[in-house]
Structure formats: structure tokens, C-alpha cells
Design an enzyme around this catalytic site. Structure first.
Site, PDB file in Angstrom:
ATOM      1  N   VAL A 303       0.824  -1.175   0.137  1.00  0.00           N
ATOM      2  CA  VAL A 303       0.192   0.047   0.156  1.00  0.00           C
ATOM      3  C   VAL A 303       0.892   1.202  -0.237  1.00  0.00           C
ATOM      4  O   VAL A 303       1.858   1.400   0.758  1.00  0.00           O
ATOM      5  CB  VAL A 303      -1.148  -0.042   1.224  1.00  0.00           C
ATOM      6  CG1 VAL A 303      -0.192  -0.216   2.411  1.00  0.00           C
ATOM      7  CG2 VAL A 303      -1.967   1.335   1.159  1.00  0.00           C
ATOM      8  N   ASP A 304       0.154   2.284  -0.789  1.00  0.00           N
ATOM      9  CA  ASP A 304       1.193   3.559  -0.871  1.00  0.00           C
ATOM     10  C   ASP A 304       0.780   4.153   0.354  1.00  0.00           C
ATOM     11  O   ASP A 304      -0.136   3.975   1.115  1.00  0.00           O
ATOM     12  CB  ASP A 304       0.675   4.266  -2.052  1.00  0.00           C
ATOM     13  CG  ASP A 304       1.347   5.509  -2.183  1.00  0.00           C
ATOM     14  OD1 ASP A 304       2.995   5.644  -1.831  1.00  0.00           O
ATOM     15  OD2 ASP A 304       0.952   6.555  -2.972  1.00  0.00           O
TER      16      ASP A 304
END
Length: 625
Positions: A303-304
Site C-alpha cells: 500500500v502506498d
């Protein structure tokens, strides 16, 4: 065949069977009623079997009709009528329940608006949707449906976007806000510039995606259908061989009935339709059965950080006094006034922080931005500097600055006439819903890897606060792609969550690409394997949970189907299971697997009301700033 015709055949056949029971057995009319019942219920089955044979396919219908016709030749009128009636009844119930599982799609289609009120020369005029063109000004009043995707020109109101995002709390809309066709204005009046009309609207894209997804086949379903093409002829050959060996035609016909793989064939598509339909109703679009099966296996999420785990915009976090002759408010107000002349992204955070505390921030007339260091401004005759120590005449003790920086915050000195009077710090704050989302992923046994282009110290602090399992920082977009490949090489099933722009290579390579906040982005809706319509991180573990529950339901249903056939086969070989009993149990198993699949339609999305209200408040703040 229309619903009334389907149920009409079942009703007439059932009535004829009842009349046969009521007629004295010695009367020929009793047998005639039973034969008529078999013909009425069986003709449509025979037609379906014939149509399948025309395309060189041996269907379940053929097994049933051969058994029913065989029973007639054996003068076993009741068995023939019972087999055809129960099969027709099962088909009718199956169709009704399948329609029920597709209710989410029906609701979306029903939500599509048909008319709109446009303003022509300042006067409202009601027109059909197809008459609109981009650029038209559409008027929406309280209680009316928003007919187009568009931008609010003027007005203010609360819009129920449940059909698009699954959100239960109305989103506040004001000038420049984005609105979607199919949503409802619950308060206020809006004037909207039409942008997406009809098939170009977000709602139309969602309907198209859900239609395709519900018809898309999972790998398990494809396998079972191939299996069925061999299994059904195999049942016929086996029944023929046993009939020849035992000279017991009735036994052979009974084997045809119990060998029907109906529950096995229906167990997968009904589960997929229910699972995808339920998730669509909650604002989660899953591309199809294959992706649903893959999502159920996900054990690692990449996940960013910015905009996904954090809010994506800096806010004021700290104001500290160095010179006791100044108060916190003095330090903040001086910093904010100096920053009114700055175009740096952090300037807005300081100004907004001061205004949130009730301070009036007046613009300055004279200022000098210093590249890479900060800004100097003339504030009421004094030179106020905001930035690094290089802007000051004397370097103060920088211990506190370093401490704040180590906590992932950007700290700056505030100086007056070359002397430090205080410190202000800003940071990109963690989303309110991020901790709960990470905990939920961990509860499902899923490892979370944060991949960000941000600095190591910032990334480490965010990771420590959220409890993510692994941190990769200071990355380029191609580095995220390599991380996904590396995890896959370790045998992990990877879901990548990103914004769909700089994360595109990683999203495409991951086993499951997830686009968050996809409402209003047709490209994200079309390309992502899973599209979370609302900008809500907890929808990610929810989507993976729906996938896992759906796959588990598929497995349970397959087990029931195989167990039913096995038990019936043993019953036939040991004696006691007739054609009518076999068909009754067979249809009961079909309805059982459908009923189990329909449990997927139950609402399971539970998000804290506070989080929903916070999302609405954020929407309102964005709309009004």
C-alpha cells in the site's frame, strides 16, 4: 421463458397430480391426469434438451427427460410425473432465487435517472436524459435525483451517494464539488454543469462492470463446466451398462435421475453472482469470478502511504515558543502572515492552522522567498522569517527541531529580526480509518507492506504508528514494481493499492490491483481488478473478506453437491431410493446450495459512524475551501 409461464407450467402440472390422487385409482382418468402432468411439466424440459443437443451438448435436461419417458414406457405414471414436476419446480425456484441474487444489479439499473431539469434562459425545463448535452446547466432541488455526472456551479446541499460509494451519510456539496448521476439530493438546491450523461456517467460504468463481473466465470466454475460435459454423458453410459447387466430398466432410469449434476453446476455461479452483487451494493466493484477467487488468496498487501494511509495534505501539528515574551498565538500568527506571500505547499497548512484557531491572518505587502530555506516577510515593520536556521542571525539549539523531524514532521523556525522566537511544525497526518483497516487486515492474516517515495524517517514514523509489517521508503514508481515481483517470487499472493497514476506498473503486475476512491474515475473502474468507490481504506479488508467468504461458500456448495450424489447412489444400490425420491433430494440439494449462496447477500459492512461522519465533514471542508 417468462416468469408467469414458468410458474404456470408448475401450477398446472401440480394441479393435475392432485386431481389424479383425488380420482379413484381404478378409473382410467386417474392415470390420464398423471400422464398429462408429466407431459405438461416435461415438454419444456424436452425442448431444452433438444436445443442443447443441436449444439452437441448433453445436458441435465436430457437425463431427466430420458428417465421420465422411460418411466412412461414402464407404465410408472407417478414416477414420470413426479420427476418432471419436481425438476420444473426446482428450475422455477432456481430462476427466482438467481434473480434475487442479482438484485444489487437491478437496484443499480433502477437508480438510473430518466429525466432532468435544465435551465434555459433562466427558466427550468424538464427534458429526457438523451436530450442533454455536456455543458448544460441542470437544476436539482431537495428530494430530487441527480441526473448527470457533473460539477456544482452554485448552491449547497447534502447528497446521498449510497448507489455509487455505498456511503450511508450524505456528502456535503458546494461550488466546484463533483456529483454523480443516480444519487439523491437530500437537502438544499444545486445548479450543476453536465459532464457525464447517460452511458458516459459513473453509474453506467458501474452497471456495465457489475454485469460483466457477474457473468465472468471463476476458474473453478470453468473446470466444473468442463467436468460436467464429460460427467453427464458418463452417467448415461453407466446407466445403460448397468441396465444391460442387471436387466433392470427402472434401476438404470433411477441412476439417470440421481446422477444429475445440477447442484454441482449451479453452486459456483450463484455464489459469484451473490458475492459480487453484495460487494457492489457496498461500493466495492470486483472485476469478475477469476479475480474474486484470486482476492480470496491474497496474503500480502502493498500500500502506498501518501493519500492512502495518510490524508495526503499537510496540517499544522506543533507550535512551540522559544522566546517567552511571545505566546503560542503570537508565534503562529507571525508565521502565518509571513507565509501568505509563499507558494510553498506547507504555507497553506500554517495559514489554515492559524485560521482554525480563530486568528485573523492578514496578507503581507513585502516578502522575499529564499529558495530551499524558507521566506522572509515584512510584518508590521518587523522582519519575520519562517524556515531553516540559515534565515536567522544566530543559530539556536536545534535539538527540538531534530526531535520533531525524527517524528516525521517538518519543523521550521519562526524568527523576528534575525532572532528565533518559536517553532512551527507540519505533517501529513494519518487517516482516521487507517489504524482500523490495518488491524482488520492483520486479523485476516494478511501482511501489510508500506511502499512510499517519502523519506525514511517519515515512513518509519507512520509505519510505527500504524503497525505495518514492513516499510520500503524513498522509492521510485519502478521500485514498487520490483517489490511486487520480489514478493511474488517468494510465493506470496499480492494485492497492490495505489492511485492508478504513478503506481500503474505495480498495479498491473500485482495479482490483484486495487483502486481506492474510484468514483468519478471511469479509467479506474474499468482497469482495476477491485475498485473501491469510496475513498475509505476499511473497504479493502472488507473486499478481501467478501472474496474469501464467497470462495468458502463455493467449496461448501461443491461438497454438498458431491455428498448428495454419493448418498443417493448408495441408496439406489442398497434399494429404497426411487426416481421420485431421487429427484426430490436432487432438487432439494439445488435449493440448499442456492440458499447458502444467498447468505452472502446479508449486509456485513460495518464501519464506525464516527468515521462516516468524518468522511462527510472532510467532503464538506474540501468543497468549501
Amino acid at each position: 421463458m417468462k416468469t408467469w409461464k414458468t410458474w404456470g407450467i408448475v401450477a398446472v402440472s401440480g394441479l393435475l397430480i392432485i386431481l389424479s390422487w383425488l380420482t379413484p385409482a381404478e378409473m382410467i382418468l386417474s392415470d390420464a391426469f398423471m400422464i398429462a402432468a408429466a407431459v405438461v411439466a416435461g415438454w419444456q424440459i424436452a425442448l431444452s434438451a433438444y436445443q442443447a443437443l443441436r449444439i452437441k451438448m448433453i445436458s441435465i435436461d436430457l437425463l431427466v427427460i430420458v428417465a421420465a419417458v422411460g418411466a412412461l414406457f414402464l407404465q410408472n405414471w407417478w414416477e414420470s410425473a413426479a420427476v418432471t414436476f419436481l425438476f420444473a419446480l426446482g428450475k422455477a425456484l432456481e430462476k427466482a432465487t438467481m434473480n434475487r441474487t442479482r438484485q444489487a444489479l437491478s437496484d443499480l439499473v433502477d437508480a438510473a435517472p430518466e429525466t432532468a431539469t435544465i435551465l434555459r434562459d433562466g427558466e427550468p425545463d424538464t427534458v429526457e436524459i438523451w436530450e442533454l448535452v455536456p455543458g448544460d446547466t441542470v437544476l436539482v432541488r431537495n428530494g430530487e435525483q441527480v441526473p448527470v455526472d457533473g460539477r456544482v456551479i452554485s448552491g449547497h446541499g447534502g447528497v446521498d451517494e449510497a448507489t455509487i460509494t455505498g456511503e450511508s451519510v450524505p456528502a456535503e456539496k458546494a461550488a466546484d464539488s463533483e456529483v454523480f448521476a443516480g444519487t439523491w439530493l437530500r437537502s438544499g438546491v444545486l445548479r450543476i454543469e453536465a459532464i457525464g450523461i447517460g452511458s458516459d456517467s459513473t453509474l453506467a460504468k458501474i452497471i456495465h462492470r457489475v454485469e460483466d463481473a457477474q457473468d465472468d466465470k471463476a476458474k473453478t466454475q470453468t473446470f466444473l463446466e468442463k467436468f460436467s460435459t464429460y460427467y453427464t454423458p458418463g452417467v448415461m453410459v453407466t446407466a445403460l451398462v448397468i441396465g444391460l447387466i442387471t436387466s433392470n430398466v427402472e434401476l438404470a432410469l433411477t441412476l439417470l435421475v440421481i446422477g444429475c449434476p445440477g447442484a454441482l453446476v449451479i453452486s459456483i455461479p450463484v455464489s459469484i453472482v451473490a458475492g459480487i452483487g453484495r460487494s457492489a451494493k457496498d461500493g466495492v466493484l470486483i472485476k469478475g469470478g477469476e479475480y474474486l477467487e484470486t482476492a480470496a488468496k491474497v496474503d500480502t498487501v502493498v500500500v502506498d502511504k501518501t493519500g492512502t494511509l495518510t490524508n495526503g495534505r499537510p496540517v499544522l501539528t506543533d507550535v512551540e515558543v522559544i522566546d517567552p515574551s511571545y505566546s503560542d498565538e503570537d508565534v503562529l500568527l507571525l508565521a502565518a502572515r509571513a507565509e501568505t506571500a509563499s507558494e510553498h505547499p506547507l504555507a497553506e497548512a500554517i495559514i489554515q492552522g492559524a485560521e482554525n484557531k480563530g486568528l485573523t491572518v492578514a496578507m503581507v505587502e513585502k516578502a522575499e522567498p529564499v529558495a530551499g530555506r524558507g521566506i522572509r516577510a515584512d510584518v508590521d515593520g518587523a522582519t519575520v522569517a519562517v524556515g531553516s536556521a540559515d534565515l536567522l542571525d544566530h543559530t539556536p539549539d536545534n535539538t527540538r527541531i531534530l526531535e520533531l523531524n525524527d517524528q516525521g514532521r517538518t519543523a521550521m523556525y519562526v524568527g523576528v529580526n534575525g532572532r528565533a522566537i518559536g517553532i512551527v511544525a507540519v505533517a501529513d497526518t494519518i487517516r482516521d480509518d487507517a489504524p482500523a483497516a490495518i488491524r482488520s487486515l492483520h486479523d485476516k492474516g494478511i501482511r501489510v507492506v508500506m511502499a512510499t517515495g517519502d523519506a525514511q524517517r517519515v515512513a518509519r514514523n507512520v509505519a510505527a504508528e500504524l503497525g505495518v509489517d514492513e516499510v520500503r521508503a524513498e522509492l521510485m514508481p519502478e521500485d514498487k514494481l520490483e517489490i511486487v515481483k520480489e514478493l511474488q517470487a517468494q510465493g506470496r499472493v499480492v494485492a497492490m493499492v495505489g492511485d492508478g497514476v504513478n503506481d500503474t506498473p505495480a498495479l498491473a503486475t500485482a495479482d490483484i490491483g486495487v483502486a481506492m476512491g474510484a468514483a468519478g474515475s471511469p479509467a479506474a473502474i474499468e482497469t482495476a481488478d477491485i475498485a473501491l468507490m469510496a475513498d475509505r481504506l476499511p473497504r479493502l479488508p472488507y473486499a478481501l473478506g467478501v472474496a474469501k467468504r464467497t470462495v468458502n461458500t463455493m467449496r461448501v456448495n461443491i461438497g454438498i453437491a458431491l455428498l448428495t450424489v454419493t448418498i443417493l447412489l448408495i441408496g439406489v444400490l442398497l434399494g429404497g431410493v426411487t426416481m421420485s425420491i431421487g429427484m426430490l433430494v436432487h432438487e432439494a440439494s439445488v435449493l440448499l446450495v442456492i440458499a447458502i449462496a444467498m447468505l452472502l447477500l446479508r449486509p456485513t459492512l460495518k464501519e464506525p459512524q464516527a468515521a462516516a461522519k468524518k468522511a462527510a465533514a472532510d467532503t464538506h471542508q474540501t468543497a468549501t475551501t
